[in-house]
Design a protein around this motif. Structure first.
Motif, PDB file in Angstrom:
ATOM      1  N   UNK A 123       0.826  -1.209   0.000  1.00  0.00           N
ATOM      2  CA  UNK A 123       0.000   0.000   0.000  1.00  0.00           C
ATOM      3  C   UNK A 123       0.859   1.257   0.000  1.00  0.00           C
ATOM      4  N   UNK A 124       1.956   1.231   0.743  1.00  0.00           N
ATOM      5  CA  UNK A 124       2.842   2.398   0.745  1.00  0.00           C
ATOM      6  C   UNK A 124       3.493   2.577  -0.622  1.00  0.00           C
ATOM      7  N   UNK A 125       3.869   1.470  -1.252  1.00  0.00           N
ATOM      8  CA  UNK A 125       4.443   1.549  -2.589  1.00  0.00           C
ATOM      9  C   UNK A 125       3.452   2.081  -3.607  1.00  0.00           C
ATOM     10  N   UNK A 126       2.200   1.647  -3.491  1.00  0.00           N
ATOM     11  CA  UNK A 126       1.158   2.145  -4.392  1.00  0.00           C
ATOM     12  C   UNK A 126       0.885   3.625  -4.155  1.00  0.00           C
ATOM     13  N   UNK A 127       0.882   4.034  -2.881  1.00  0.00           N
ATOM     14  CA  UNK A 127       0.612   5.425  -2.555  1.00  0.00           C
ATOM     15  C   UNK A 127       1.647   6.352  -3.179  1.00  0.00           C
ATOM     16  N   UNK A 128       2.898   5.900  -3.247  1.00  0.00           N
ATOM     17  CA  UNK A 128       3.946   6.707  -3.875  1.00  0.00           C
ATOM     18  C   UNK A 128       3.681   6.914  -5.363  1.00  0.00           C
ATOM     19  N   UNK A 129       2.891   5.999  -5.943  1.00  0.00           N
ATOM     20  CA  UNK A 129       2.517   6.119  -7.359  1.00  0.00           C
ATOM     21  C   UNK A 129       1.166   6.812  -7.523  1.00  0.00           C
ATOM     22  N   UNK A 130       0.619   7.300  -6.405  1.00  0.00           N
ATOM     23  CA  UNK A 130      -0.672   7.980  -6.450  1.00  0.00           C
ATOM     24  C   UNK A 130      -1.862   7.050  -6.511  1.00  0.00           C
ATOM     25  N   UNK A 131      -1.661   5.788  -6.119  1.00  0.00           N
ATOM     26  CA  UNK A 131      -2.732   4.785  -6.165  1.00  0.00           C
ATOM     27  C   UNK A 131      -3.139   4.437  -4.738  1.00  0.00           C
ATOM     28  N   UNK A 132      -4.408   4.572  -4.420  1.00  0.00           N
ATOM     29  CA  UNK A 132      -4.888   4.302  -3.065  1.00  0.00           C
ATOM     30  C   UNK A 132      -6.142   3.431  -3.107  1.00  0.00           C
ATOM     31  N   UNK A 133      -5.971   2.133  -3.333  1.00  0.00           N
ATOM     32  CA  UNK A 133      -7.130   1.242  -3.393  1.00  0.00           C
ATOM     33  C   UNK A 133      -7.801   1.086  -2.036  1.00  0.00           C
ATOM     34  N   UNK A 134      -9.102   0.905  -2.071  1.00  0.00           N
ATOM     35  CA  UNK A 134      -9.853   0.618  -0.852  1.00  0.00           C
ATOM     36  C   UNK A 134      -9.546  -0.813  -0.415  1.00  0.00           C
ATOM     37  N   UNK A 135      -9.409  -1.019   0.888  1.00  0.00           N
ATOM     38  CA  UNK A 135      -9.179  -2.356   1.435  1.00  0.00           C
ATOM     39  C   UNK A 135     -10.464  -2.823   2.118  1.00  0.00           C
ATOM     40  N   UNK A 136     -11.008  -3.932   1.639  1.00  0.00           N
ATOM     41  CA  UNK A 136     -12.215  -4.512   2.234  1.00  0.00           C
ATOM     42  C   UNK A 136     -11.820  -5.696   3.107  1.00  0.00           C
ATOM     43  N   UNK A 137     -12.227  -5.650   4.373  1.00  0.00           N
ATOM     44  CA  UNK A 137     -11.831  -6.690   5.316  1.00  0.00           C
ATOM     45  C   UNK A 137     -12.909  -6.835   6.393  1.00  0.00           C
ATOM     46  N   UNK A 138     -13.158  -8.060   6.771  1.00  0.00           N
ATOM     47  CA  UNK A 138     -14.106  -8.357   7.829  1.00  0.00           C
ATOM     48  C   UNK A 138     -13.642  -7.717   9.147  1.00  0.00           C
ATOM     49  N   UNK A 139     -14.583  -7.211   9.929  1.00  0.00           N
ATOM     50  CA  UNK A 139     -14.241  -6.564  11.198  1.00  0.00           C
ATOM     51  C   UNK A 139     -13.473  -7.505  12.125  1.00  0.00           C
ATOM     52  N   UNK A 140     -13.874  -8.776  12.166  1.00  0.00           N
ATOM     53  CA  UNK A 140     -13.195  -9.738  13.030  1.00  0.00           C
ATOM     54  C   UNK A 140     -11.781 -10.002  12.543  1.00  0.00           C
TER      55      UNK A 140
END
Length: 287
Positions: free
Chosen positions: A94-111
């Motif tokens: 995610x940090x590598x993507x952010x440096x490229x201006x890409x910020x995907x949403x992360x979907x994850x169960x609360x548990x």
């Protein structure tokens, strides 16, 4: 590279261009107990969804290049469960993507979020949204349905990806049995990513301590080659074209055995689907 992997590499052919009506592509970046990551891509738009990220940033971007997938088109990341071989690369990627201006949403169960130290470190830094079995999401031009799996994790799920033209990818790993929800979610898939983790006899005779053997072979462990073959037989349809054997154990299986076991089902039923293995450290793409 293991000798048997090298032998199989020689048999692999590059993925063909997408045929008419074949909208989706499946890129398995890594599959196994040392790390997992898979991209499902809508070939008409180039947009994609990443399932799990248990690999390092270097390997992620290398596999993107090899697959011809532009990470700038990554719309979302789905997390199947909290085990580290599925989550340990999330932060660095995610940090590598952010440096490229890409910020995907992360979907994850609360548990899953609560149980995972890797996901806890992402709180407040990235867009984390809830994911639950039964959810239907619209991501990267695809309809994505999450279904429950049976694994010894805080919560675990697999996915059905469906394009607007009805093309379907079914994805299930890390499950001791195929739940009714999972079977329904995999039905009618053209591309099928199906766990085929271990050979029962190899697990029995292998190096794992007995409690680990019992866990792997249990209803909350992993599918054996035989279980995968039984599920494949129940899923055969005129739509099915490609099967990828996933999460293959490097201690209790070979890369050849799942392919042979699943191919025997195809041959017995007079079907034409192709079967291949997913690897721990090599890209496999099907379309």
């Amino acid at each position: 590279m293991q000798p048997e992997v090298a032998a199989d590499v020689a048999r692999l052919e590059p993925a063909a261009s997408v045929a008419p009506g074949h909208t989706l592509r499946l890129h398995v970046f890594a599959s196994g107990s040392r790390g997992n990551a898979t991209v499902v891509e809508d070939a008409t738009t180039g947009a994609g969804v990443l399932v799990d990220c248990g690999i390092c940033k270097r390997d992620f971007f290398t596999r993107c290049d090899e697959a011809g997938f532009d990470p700038a088109h990554l719309a979302a990341i789905l997390v199947t469960h909290d085990h580290t071989d599925h989550t340990k690369g999330l932060g660095v990627v995610l940090r590598g993507l952010a440096k490229e201006g890409v910020e995907p949403v992360v979907y994850v169960d609360d548990a899953v979020r609560a149980a995972s130290s890797e996901l806890n470190t992402l709180e407040g830094k990235h867009d984390l949204r809830p994911l639950h079995a039964g959810d239907a999401l619209s991501l990267a031009g695809m309809s994505v349905h999450a279904f429950r799996t049976s694994h010894d994790a805080a919560s675990s799920c697999g996915f059905r990806f469906e394009a607007a033209d009805g093309d379907v990818v079914g994805f299930v790993t890390d499950t001791g049995i195929v739940t009714g929800e999972a079977h329904e979610g995999l039905t009618g898939a053209r591309l099928l990513a199906l766990e085929s983790n271990h050979d029962v006899q190899m697990l029995k005779d292998g190096p794992y301590p007995y409690p680990v053997k019992r866990r792997v072979g249990s209803d909350v462990g992993h599918l054996s080659n035989v279980q995968a073959a039984e599920e494949l037989a129940a899923l055969l349809s005129a739509k099915l074209e490609q099967v990828v054997a996933m999460h293959i154990s490097q201690n209790n299986n070979t890369y050849r055995l799942p392919v042979d076991t699943l191919s025997a089902v195809i041959k017995r039923e007079g079907h034409t689907a192709c079967v291949q293995a997913a690897y721990q450290s090599m890209l496999v793409s099907v379309s």
